[in-house]
Design a protein around this motif. Sequence first.
Motif, PDB file in Angstrom:
ATOM      1  N   THR A 107      -1.703  -1.803  -8.355  1.00  0.00           N
ATOM      2  CA  THR A 107      -0.618  -2.451  -9.098  1.00  0.00           C
ATOM      3  C   THR A 107       0.668  -1.637  -9.107  1.00  0.00           C
ATOM      4  O   THR A 107       1.759  -2.181  -9.076  1.00  0.00           O
ATOM      5  CB  THR A 107      -1.075  -2.742 -10.536  1.00  0.00           C
ATOM      6  OG1 THR A 107      -2.281  -3.482 -10.445  1.00  0.00           O
ATOM      7  CG2 THR A 107      -0.067  -3.554 -11.296  1.00  0.00           C
TER       8      THR A 107
ATOM      9  N   LEU B  44       1.826   0.273  -6.833  1.00  0.00           N
ATOM     10  CA  LEU B  44       2.285   0.687  -5.501  1.00  0.00           C
ATOM     11  C   LEU B  44       3.115  -0.391  -4.809  1.00  0.00           C
ATOM     12  O   LEU B  44       3.035  -1.571  -5.140  1.00  0.00           O
ATOM     13  CB  LEU B  44       1.070   1.005  -4.626  1.00  0.00           C
ATOM     14  CG  LEU B  44       0.117   2.057  -5.173  1.00  0.00           C
ATOM     15  CD1 LEU B  44      -1.105   2.163  -4.278  1.00  0.00           C
ATOM     16  CD2 LEU B  44       0.824   3.396  -5.273  1.00  0.00           C
ATOM     17  N   ASP B  45       3.911   0.031  -3.797  1.00  0.00           N
ATOM     18  CA  ASP B  45       4.641  -0.962  -3.019  1.00  0.00           C
ATOM     19  C   ASP B  45       3.682  -1.634  -2.036  1.00  0.00           C
ATOM     20  O   ASP B  45       2.560  -1.171  -1.822  1.00  0.00           O
ATOM     21  CB  ASP B  45       5.839  -0.330  -2.311  1.00  0.00           C
ATOM     22  CG  ASP B  45       5.434   0.643  -1.240  1.00  0.00           C
ATOM     23  OD1 ASP B  45       4.888   0.204  -0.212  1.00  0.00           O
ATOM     24  OD2 ASP B  45       5.650   1.846  -1.430  1.00  0.00           O
ATOM     25  N   SER B  46       4.133  -2.749  -1.422  1.00  0.00           N
ATOM     26  CA  SER B  46       3.167  -3.592  -0.726  1.00  0.00           C
ATOM     27  C   SER B  46       2.500  -2.909   0.466  1.00  0.00           C
ATOM     28  O   SER B  46       1.322  -3.137   0.730  1.00  0.00           O
ATOM     29  CB  SER B  46       3.826  -4.911  -0.304  1.00  0.00           C
ATOM     30  OG  SER B  46       5.117  -4.689   0.180  1.00  0.00           O
ATOM     31  N   ILE B  47       3.246  -2.053   1.165  1.00  0.00           N
ATOM     32  CA  ILE B  47       2.625  -1.386   2.318  1.00  0.00           C
ATOM     33  C   ILE B  47       1.561  -0.383   1.845  1.00  0.00           C
ATOM     34  O   ILE B  47       0.455  -0.333   2.383  1.00  0.00           O
ATOM     35  CB  ILE B  47       3.692  -0.694   3.192  1.00  0.00           C
ATOM     36  CG1 ILE B  47       4.532  -1.771   3.889  1.00  0.00           C
ATOM     37  CG2 ILE B  47       3.049   0.219   4.213  1.00  0.00           C
ATOM     38  CD1 ILE B  47       5.537  -1.239   4.861  1.00  0.00           C
TER      39      ILE B  47
ATOM     40  N   MET C  23      -1.610  -2.167   0.843  1.00  0.00           N
ATOM     41  CA  MET C  23      -2.479  -2.511   1.965  1.00  0.00           C
ATOM     42  C   MET C  23      -3.283  -1.310   2.443  1.00  0.00           C
ATOM     43  O   MET C  23      -4.473  -1.409   2.696  1.00  0.00           O
ATOM     44  CB  MET C  23      -1.638  -3.034   3.138  1.00  0.00           C
ATOM     45  CG  MET C  23      -1.203  -4.460   3.016  1.00  0.00           C
ATOM     46  SD  MET C  23      -2.571  -5.506   2.550  1.00  0.00           S
ATOM     47  CE  MET C  23      -3.659  -5.160   3.925  1.00  0.00           C
TER      48      MET C  23
ATOM     49  N   THR D 163       2.600 -15.207  -2.411  1.00  0.00           N
ATOM     50  CA  THR D 163       2.210 -14.669  -1.116  1.00  0.00           C
ATOM     51  C   THR D 163       3.178 -15.195  -0.076  1.00  0.00           C
ATOM     52  O   THR D 163       3.618 -16.337  -0.154  1.00  0.00           O
ATOM     53  CB  THR D 163       0.786 -15.114  -0.770  1.00  0.00           C
ATOM     54  OG1 THR D 163      -0.076 -14.697  -1.817  1.00  0.00           O
ATOM     55  CG2 THR D 163       0.323 -14.482   0.522  1.00  0.00           C
TER      56      THR D 163
ATOM     57  N   SER E 155       7.405  -5.864 -10.698  1.00  0.00           N
ATOM     58  CA  SER E 155       6.272  -5.112 -10.154  1.00  0.00           C
ATOM     59  C   SER E 155       5.400  -4.503 -11.246  1.00  0.00           C
ATOM     60  O   SER E 155       4.286  -4.093 -10.964  1.00  0.00           O
ATOM     61  CB  SER E 155       6.748  -4.048  -9.176  1.00  0.00           C
ATOM     62  OG  SER E 155       7.713  -3.251  -9.773  1.00  0.00           O
TER      63      SER E 155
ATOM     64  N   ARG F 120       4.679 -12.748 -13.439  1.00  0.00           N
ATOM     65  CA  ARG F 120       5.576 -12.718 -12.285  1.00  0.00           C
ATOM     66  C   ARG F 120       6.091 -14.104 -11.972  1.00  0.00           C
ATOM     67  O   ARG F 120       7.278 -14.313 -11.722  1.00  0.00           O
ATOM     68  CB  ARG F 120       4.839 -12.184 -11.051  1.00  0.00           C
ATOM     69  CG  ARG F 120       4.689 -10.697 -11.074  1.00  0.00           C
ATOM     70  CD  ARG F 120       4.028 -10.188  -9.819  1.00  0.00           C
ATOM     71  NE  ARG F 120       3.588  -8.819 -10.050  1.00  0.00           N
ATOM     72  CZ  ARG F 120       3.047  -8.033  -9.139  1.00  0.00           C
ATOM     73  NH1 ARG F 120       2.860  -8.480  -7.919  1.00  0.00           N
ATOM     74  NH2 ARG F 120       2.685  -6.824  -9.441  1.00  0.00           N
TER      75      ARG F 120
ATOM     76  N   HIS G 278      10.122  -4.645  -3.312  1.00  0.00           N
ATOM     77  CA  HIS G 278       9.323  -4.396  -2.116  1.00  0.00           C
ATOM     78  C   HIS G 278       8.419  -5.581  -1.860  1.00  0.00           C
ATOM     79  O   HIS G 278       7.603  -5.565  -0.958  1.00  0.00           O
ATOM     80  CB  HIS G 278       8.509  -3.116  -2.259  1.00  0.00           C
ATOM     81  CG  HIS G 278       7.566  -3.140  -3.421  1.00  0.00           C
ATOM     82  ND1 HIS G 278       6.436  -3.909  -3.414  1.00  0.00           N
ATOM     83  CD2 HIS G 278       7.606  -2.525  -4.607  1.00  0.00           C
ATOM     84  CE1 HIS G 278       5.808  -3.747  -4.571  1.00  0.00           C
ATOM     85  NE2 HIS G 278       6.503  -2.926  -5.317  1.00  0.00           N
TER      86      HIS G 278
ATOM     87  N   GLY H 271       6.770 -11.600  -1.117  1.00  0.00           N
ATOM     88  CA  GLY H 271       6.269 -12.838  -1.694  1.00  0.00           C
ATOM     89  C   GLY H 271       7.235 -13.399  -2.731  1.00  0.00           C
ATOM     90  O   GLY H 271       7.372 -14.609  -2.886  1.00  0.00           O
TER      91      GLY H 271
ATOM     92  N   GLN I 121      11.004 -14.203  -0.781  1.00  0.00           N
ATOM     93  CA  GLN I 121      11.115 -15.450  -0.015  1.00  0.00           C
ATOM     94  C   GLN I 121      11.580 -16.616  -0.896  1.00  0.00           C
ATOM     95  O   GLN I 121      12.222 -17.539  -0.413  1.00  0.00           O
ATOM     96  CB  GLN I 121       9.765 -15.792   0.610  1.00  0.00           C
ATOM     97  CG  GLN I 121       8.709 -16.078  -0.445  1.00  0.00           C
ATOM     98  CD  GLN I 121       7.398 -16.599   0.112  1.00  0.00           C
ATOM     99  OE1 GLN I 121       7.314 -16.973   1.262  1.00  0.00           O
ATOM    100  NE2 GLN I 121       6.382 -16.611  -0.730  1.00  0.00           N
TER     101      GLN I 121
ATOM    102  N   GLU J  40       5.657  -4.657   9.486  1.00  0.00           N
ATOM    103  CA  GLU J  40       4.587  -4.108   8.661  1.00  0.00           C
ATOM    104  C   GLU J  40       4.658  -4.663   7.234  1.00  0.00           C
ATOM    105  O   GLU J  40       3.650  -5.050   6.644  1.00  0.00           O
ATOM    106  CB  GLU J  40       4.747  -2.585   8.612  1.00  0.00           C
ATOM    107  CG  GLU J  40       3.454  -1.811   8.589  1.00  0.00           C
ATOM    108  CD  GLU J  40       3.741  -0.321   8.569  1.00  0.00           C
ATOM    109  OE1 GLU J  40       3.185   0.356   7.709  1.00  0.00           O
ATOM    110  OE2 GLU J  40       4.556   0.149   9.401  1.00  0.00           O
ATOM    111  N   LEU J  41       5.877  -4.708   6.708  1.00  0.00           N
ATOM    112  CA  LEU J  41       6.083  -5.261   5.360  1.00  0.00           C
ATOM    113  C   LEU J  41       5.595  -6.702   5.287  1.00  0.00           C
ATOM    114  O   LEU J  41       4.938  -7.106   4.331  1.00  0.00           O
ATOM    115  CB  LEU J  41       7.577  -5.247   5.011  1.00  0.00           C
ATOM    116  CG  LEU J  41       8.146  -4.053   4.286  1.00  0.00           C
ATOM    117  CD1 LEU J  41       9.652  -4.190   4.195  1.00  0.00           C
ATOM    118  CD2 LEU J  41       7.557  -3.938   2.897  1.00  0.00           C
TER     119      LEU J  41
ATOM    120  N   ALA K  30       1.909  -6.943   5.267  1.00  0.00           N
ATOM    121  CA  ALA K  30       1.305  -6.513   4.001  1.00  0.00           C
ATOM    122  C   ALA K  30       1.451  -7.571   2.917  1.00  0.00           C
ATOM    123  O   ALA K  30       0.635  -7.647   2.006  1.00  0.00           O
ATOM    124  CB  ALA K  30       1.953  -5.208   3.543  1.00  0.00           C
ATOM    125  N   ALA K  31       2.489  -8.392   3.015  1.00  0.00           N
ATOM    126  CA  ALA K  31       2.760  -9.331   1.926  1.00  0.00           C
ATOM    127  C   ALA K  31       2.131 -10.690   2.144  1.00  0.00           C
ATOM    128  O   ALA K  31       2.139 -11.533   1.249  1.00  0.00           O
ATOM    129  CB  ALA K  31       4.267  -9.495   1.742  1.00  0.00           C
ATOM    130  N   SER K  32       1.579 -10.933   3.356  1.00  0.00           N
ATOM    131  CA  SER K  32       1.073 -12.284   3.586  1.00  0.00           C
ATOM    132  C   SER K  32      -0.447 -12.344   3.497  1.00  0.00           C
ATOM    133  O   SER K  32      -1.104 -11.337   3.395  1.00  0.00           O
ATOM    134  CB  SER K  32       1.552 -12.802   4.927  1.00  0.00           C
ATOM    135  OG  SER K  32       1.330 -11.851   5.925  1.00  0.00           O
TER     136      SER K  32
END
Lengths: 286, 270, 283
Positions: free
Chosen positions: B174, B176-179, B182, B253, C206, C213, C237, C240, C243, C277-278, C281-283
């Motif tokens: 929670t 952390l940033d999205s990368i 992952m 998403t 975040s 959210r 960052h 989702g 967009q 990469e971003l 990670a988001a999809s």
Amino acid sequence: MTTVAIVARSMWSRAEGKFSILVLGLWVLVSLVSLVWTPQSLWATDGYQVWKAPSAQHWLGTDGTGADVLSWLMAGSHTNLLISLLAVLLAALLGLLLLTAMLASNQLLAAGTVVVVDALISLPTVLLALMLAVPLGPSIAVIVISCGIGYGLNLARIVRPQALLAAGSDYALSAKANGAGGWRIMLDHILPNVMPTMAVQLSLSAGTALLAESGLTYLGIGVPSGVPSWGHSLATSVKFIDVFPLTVLWPGLLVTMVVVALNVCGDLLRQAMDPVSNPELRKLAA
Amino acid sequence: MSLSIKNLSVSIGGKTILDQVSLDLADGQRVGLVGPSGSGKSMITKAFLGLLPPRAQASGSICLGGKEILGASERTLADLRGAYVGTVFQNPAASLNPVLTVKKQLTLPLRLHYDLSRCEREERALAMLDKLGLDRSVANAYPSQLSGGQQQRVGIGTALITSPRLIIADEPTTALDSISQMMVIELLDRLVDQSGASLLFVTHDFSVLRRIASQAYVLDRGKVVEAGEIQRILTSPQSLEAQGLVAAARELTLAVGHGRQPLPAEERTS
Amino acid sequence: MSMSAMRDGCESKAMRATPLLEGSNISKVFRGRLRRLPGGRGECSDSRRPALDGVSVAVRPGECLALIGGSGSGKSTLTRILLGLESPTRGRVAYRGEPVDGTRSEGYRFLRREAGLVFQNPFTSLDPRWTALRTVAEPLRIQARDLTAQMVEQAALEALSQVGLDPGEFAGRYPVDCSGGQAQRIAIARAIVANPKLIVADEPMSSLDVLSRLGILRTFRSIRERSPQTAIILVSHDLGLVQHLADTIMVLQQGRVQEYGPTSTVLAHPSSSYTKELIAAAS
């Protein structure tokens, strides 16, 4: 219900709160009464009635001049109240002034103040009082000024980390982004957030000022002779503690009770007046 | 290691936090615990780590590997916590000790629960760094010198270094940033796979959970409102609460993703 | 009108207008090895590598720009410089055509009146000893000195209901009695109460759970619908979220611009590996 009523009720709801409110309330009441009336005249001495044990005429006995101990303690309470109030007031003013300087946007002023406070804080209050006694002679002013300065320095140093936290917070930044100046942020955000800590520290200081009064008066640089104060009552009788312990007991007990009450009061006041820790206060606004 | 919670209720000061919660986690299974904040999900993990606040009143049963732990002594709990249960916390910056180096953090659980020489401990710590995908030079760094993602990897390392049989991950992504999210998920997935331990993954986000667990319990206001296969919950959530969580996860998403399969579409049931 | 059609409408209108806020060729080098930025979160930077390196950016009225990047990318530094809260080592910032250069400049003064801020963690961005009403009214109290206390309170109550909080229930609440989502709405109400021309939101979601959210996302959408001329800079960052809100995306990595263009283009055809990469990670 008003804020004051809620704060008072939250404090009253606890046993130690009742104790501190009663003791401190009585202190103020007796101080006021003693300005116009004491059971016996302070100057009614009687060479045949010295160091008497408590009796119907002298509830707490008499001292070495045959004067009534109760009357002297009652009269002393307003001197001590005055000393505590003035010392705390001076400490608060000095502390806030130093705190403001420590948070100044001028880096030189801020850093300089920190260094000066750190240097001065190592100076003992007693030493300060001794130096002040040279020009001023034994007086109430010596106690008030030396305590005020000492506690003011302490206050600034203890409150500074919390003030810095509030000054660097996002809500302060938000106010700044909306155009608020440094003074406004200080008054609106920093002060209310350090208030609880200040309340505790100042009530501790009020108690310490009482102890300092006793100490300095005993050393002969505090309350001048002839002026009633608890320290005076202690100082005149402590030499005879082996022979007449009771006369020392009364002022000693009194000072101890009041100091404890002040300490307890500060802690409870912090919880009671802070909306973050007192849900009753938050309900008032809702 | 299996975990079985039966009719667990917790209340604090007369306020019910958990209400008759039952949950089963078989040996080697991976189960998610999903719920919005305030649903009581972290109270469940606190309850079976024996970390409930002192004023809390708990009833029901929590069996860890056949041992009842609700009301067990501090000593038993401490042994269980360290040797059989590893916990990954939400905020790595807060859960790592800022004055200990990474190597010290990693060896600390070993020192508490195993009788190993200093050399062996350090060896294990360095081996763990390899597993975590961190350079061995990180061993002498302090947490503040690491990025959030690296800190959380160390957090995972401290949880896994004693080879626990049950791993509890309490919202580990929670903060952390999205990368980094992952990377942490993939790392946890791999390490749990290698060790064969059971996993309880606590989160509010189905899009994270579906990558690491197969079963889920949905929690809302202290009650389990739905349980089952995550795929099934994603496609046809039964309870209103699960529907809300799934819809939110889907909306947040990215819709035009490359490479990864998107959240499966919701089946329209009339 | 569908959401995307409306966004396209905004976008084309936005492109024609002159920039509201413009930063050209901004670089920032922090002196000293480690510098902790005021505002709580620290950012590491070493003396040789600039925190920002020649970044140019423009935000037009009504545009929503998303600044994307991991920690240390310089996105927080860039927003602070754009807001005039920090000065760049090189480069210029202009707001409504006026330079933002020190607290006495015209652009700085405009910004203070017309910009609202939303922070990542609502519990550290709200004064714990202030009620919601007082917090929300603060920008008006500072700026609009000609308003009566009653008008200020009225506006604050209105802002609370705009973000979906019942004013009767929340006006007197303190942050300790709010959930994360509710607290963040109070912070957003504070940001919009003075009808800002620019809203800067730094990771506004975040620290919240998915349900909150979604609520905050809807709040931002309704703000855009109600005041279509308000520009938003969204630091995030989370693609989702981006967009759904952003017209334009700027991706920053280590102080350099990796990607800068319309949202649909960047998401569909990312050019840098970092952006790819971003997206993955988001999809």
